[in-house]
Scaffold this motif. Structure first.
Motif, short mmCIF file in Angstrom:
data_model
loop_
_atom_site.label_atom_id
_atom_site.label_comp_id
_atom_site.label_asym_id
_atom_site.label_seq_id
_atom_site.Cartn_x
_atom_site.Cartn_y
_atom_site.Cartn_z
N HIS A 78 -33.27 -20.42 2.85
CA HIS A 78 -33.53 -19.51 3.97
C HIS A 78 -33.04 -18.11 3.62
O HIS A 78 -33.75 -17.12 3.83
N ARG A 81 -35.50 -16.60 1.29
CA ARG A 81 -36.76 -16.26 1.99
C ARG A 81 -36.58 -14.94 2.73
O ARG A 81 -37.44 -14.06 2.67
N GLU A 82 -35.44 -14.81 3.40
CA GLU A 82 -35.19 -13.56 4.14
C GLU A 82 -35.18 -12.37 3.18
O GLU A 82 -35.75 -11.33 3.45
N LYS A 168 -45.43 -21.54 4.32
CA LYS A 168 -44.92 -21.16 5.66
C LYS A 168 -44.12 -19.87 5.51
O LYS A 168 -43.03 -19.88 4.94
N ASP A 170 -43.23 -17.87 8.11
CA ASP A 170 -42.42 -17.47 9.25
C ASP A 170 -40.94 -17.70 8.92
O ASP A 170 -40.58 -18.65 8.26
N SER A 171 -40.07 -16.76 9.34
CA SER A 171 -38.64 -16.87 9.06
C SER A 171 -37.83 -16.44 10.27
O SER A 171 -38.17 -15.39 10.85
N ILE A 173 -37.60 -20.37 9.30
CA ILE A 173 -38.63 -21.42 9.30
C ILE A 173 -38.34 -22.44 10.41
O ILE A 173 -39.24 -23.15 10.84
N CYS A 174 -37.10 -22.52 10.87
CA CYS A 174 -36.74 -23.30 12.05
C CYS A 174 -35.59 -22.57 12.74
O CYS A 174 -34.75 -21.96 12.05
#
Ligand SMILES: CC(C)NC(=O)[C@H](Cc1c[nH]c2ccccc12)NC(=O)[C@H](CCCC/N=C(/NCCC(=O)O)S[C@H]1O[C@H](COP(=O)(O)OP(=O)(O)OC[C@H]2O[C@@H](n3cnc4c(N)ncnc43)[C@H](O)[C@@H]2O)[C@@H](O)[C@H]1O)NC(=O)OCc1ccccc1
Ligand SMILES: [Zn+2]
Length: 292
Positions: A78, A81-82, A168, A170-171, A173-174
């Motif tokens: 995460h 990803r950011e 995916k 979107d971040s 992601i959850c």
């Protein structure tokens, strides 16, 4: 002369000689690593001592690290990803993007086919190729970019009999991972994200993992990549310490059948002294100078 007294030829840094080699090349293999994205603000593996929150990243990027603590491993990806979502391709990506587009490449390597194999999972090179095609109105096929270690924004179901694999972007992601990217220093209690709150498969409900290749796992399309190295007459290596196999073995494989190797790296790297050409310095500068 090297220690065994045999005459070893130092790699050349002659741009005209390299351009001459490009002119006659037929099958080019480009191999890249984290150094390519350094100027985009993405830390390399050896940069920051290869640590995240004091964890050795090569330990986290393993099936063992995952088995031990999925919450931690998802926080690690995460965080990356950011970082990558805030990053953009740098001049080195755009030079290699042009090289991947026949219209541009034929000017300096008129008879060549090219494949780009990257160890990077950030997708910044693909972004640079797409942008370059749009900005230059080029519609033709660009060369393939083989992401041998996977893609940071892909998620894959962990159930063996489930094919779920999706990109995916979107971040977070959850929701449960939101904010954990800010916790970097050690000594601060690591947030424990409950397994149930981590990404799960919409098909079978099992836990999902990042769509990347971990140490001890088979790289994507490795047979194809090894065949490409057996056919290539020129291997261009950019921004890699060449310490992780099998990626680190590709340039040697090209040399083994008489092909030539050109290395672009900030500093000497593994095997760089055996290259035919060595262009030291930041690749975001050197690539532009050499490929013009
Ligand atoms: C650590 C190493 C010894 N381990 C391996 O090589 C192992 C094999 C192995 C295990 N034990 C061993 C013991 C001895 C030898 C080998 C092994 N390899 C594997 O496990 C591989 C899988 C490895 C993939 C692991 N996943 C990654 N990434 C995805 C995940 C994630 O990212 O989280 S690896 C990851 O680390 C590697 C980091 O290396 P670099 O990209 O080179 O980055 P680094 O920071 O090291 O260097 C950056 C360089 O850039 C330079 N630089 C910096 N800034 C710039 C700049 N501005 N300009 C130019 N250059 C610059 C620096 O000077 C530096 O030289 C990359 O490959 C990257 O993808 N799988 C496999 O072998 O399967 C079997 C198999 C093999 C063949 C066929 C069938 C089956
Ligand atoms: Zn599934």
């Amino acid at each position: 002369y090297n220690i065994s007294g045999t005459l070893t030829r130092m790699p050349s840094d002659s741009i005209p000689d390299f351009r001459a080699a490009l002119l006659e090349s037929k099958q080019i293999l480009v191999v890249t690593g984290a150094g390519l994205s350094a100027a985009s603000g993405i830390p390399t593996f050896r940069g920051d001592g290869g640590l995240w929150r004091n964890y050795d990243v090569t330990a986290l990027a393993t099936p063992g690290g995952w088995a031990e603590n999925q919450s931690r491993v998802w926080q690690f990806y995460h965080y990356r990803r950011e970082l990558v979502l805030k990053a953009s391709p740098n001049p080195a990506h755009y030079v290699l993007a042009k090289l991947a587009i026949p219209d541009f490449r034929y000017k300096i390597a008129p008879h060549s086919k090219l494949t780009h194999v990257t160890q990077n999972i950030d997708g910044l090179l693909r972004k640079a190729v797409d942008e370059t095609k749009v900005s230059s109105g080029v519609s033709e096929e660009s060369s393939e970019i083989v992401e041998m270690h996977g893609r940071l924004f892909d998620i894959v179901c962990t159930a063996h009999d489930c094919e779920y694999h999706e990109a995916k972007f979107d971040s977070p992601i959850c929701p449960a991972l939101g904010g954990t990217e800010k916790i970097l220093a050690d000594g601060i209690t690591e947030p424990l994200v409950r397994r149930a709150d981590l990404p799960h498969c919409p098909l079978c409900g099992q836990l999902c993992r990042p769509g990347v290749v971990w140490f001890g796992e088979r790289p994507y399309r490795i047979k194809e990549i090894l065949d490409l190295a057996d056919e290539a007459d020129l291997c261009i290596v950019v921004g890699t310490s060449a310490l992780v196999q099998p990626a680190s073995k590709l340039s040697q494989r090209v040399k083994d059948h008489g092909g030539r190797v050109a290395v672009f790296n900030l500093e000497q790297s593994n095997h760089s002294e055996e290259a035919d050409f060595l262009f030291l310095g930041p690749c975001e500068q050197r690539l532009g100078e050499v490929f013009g």
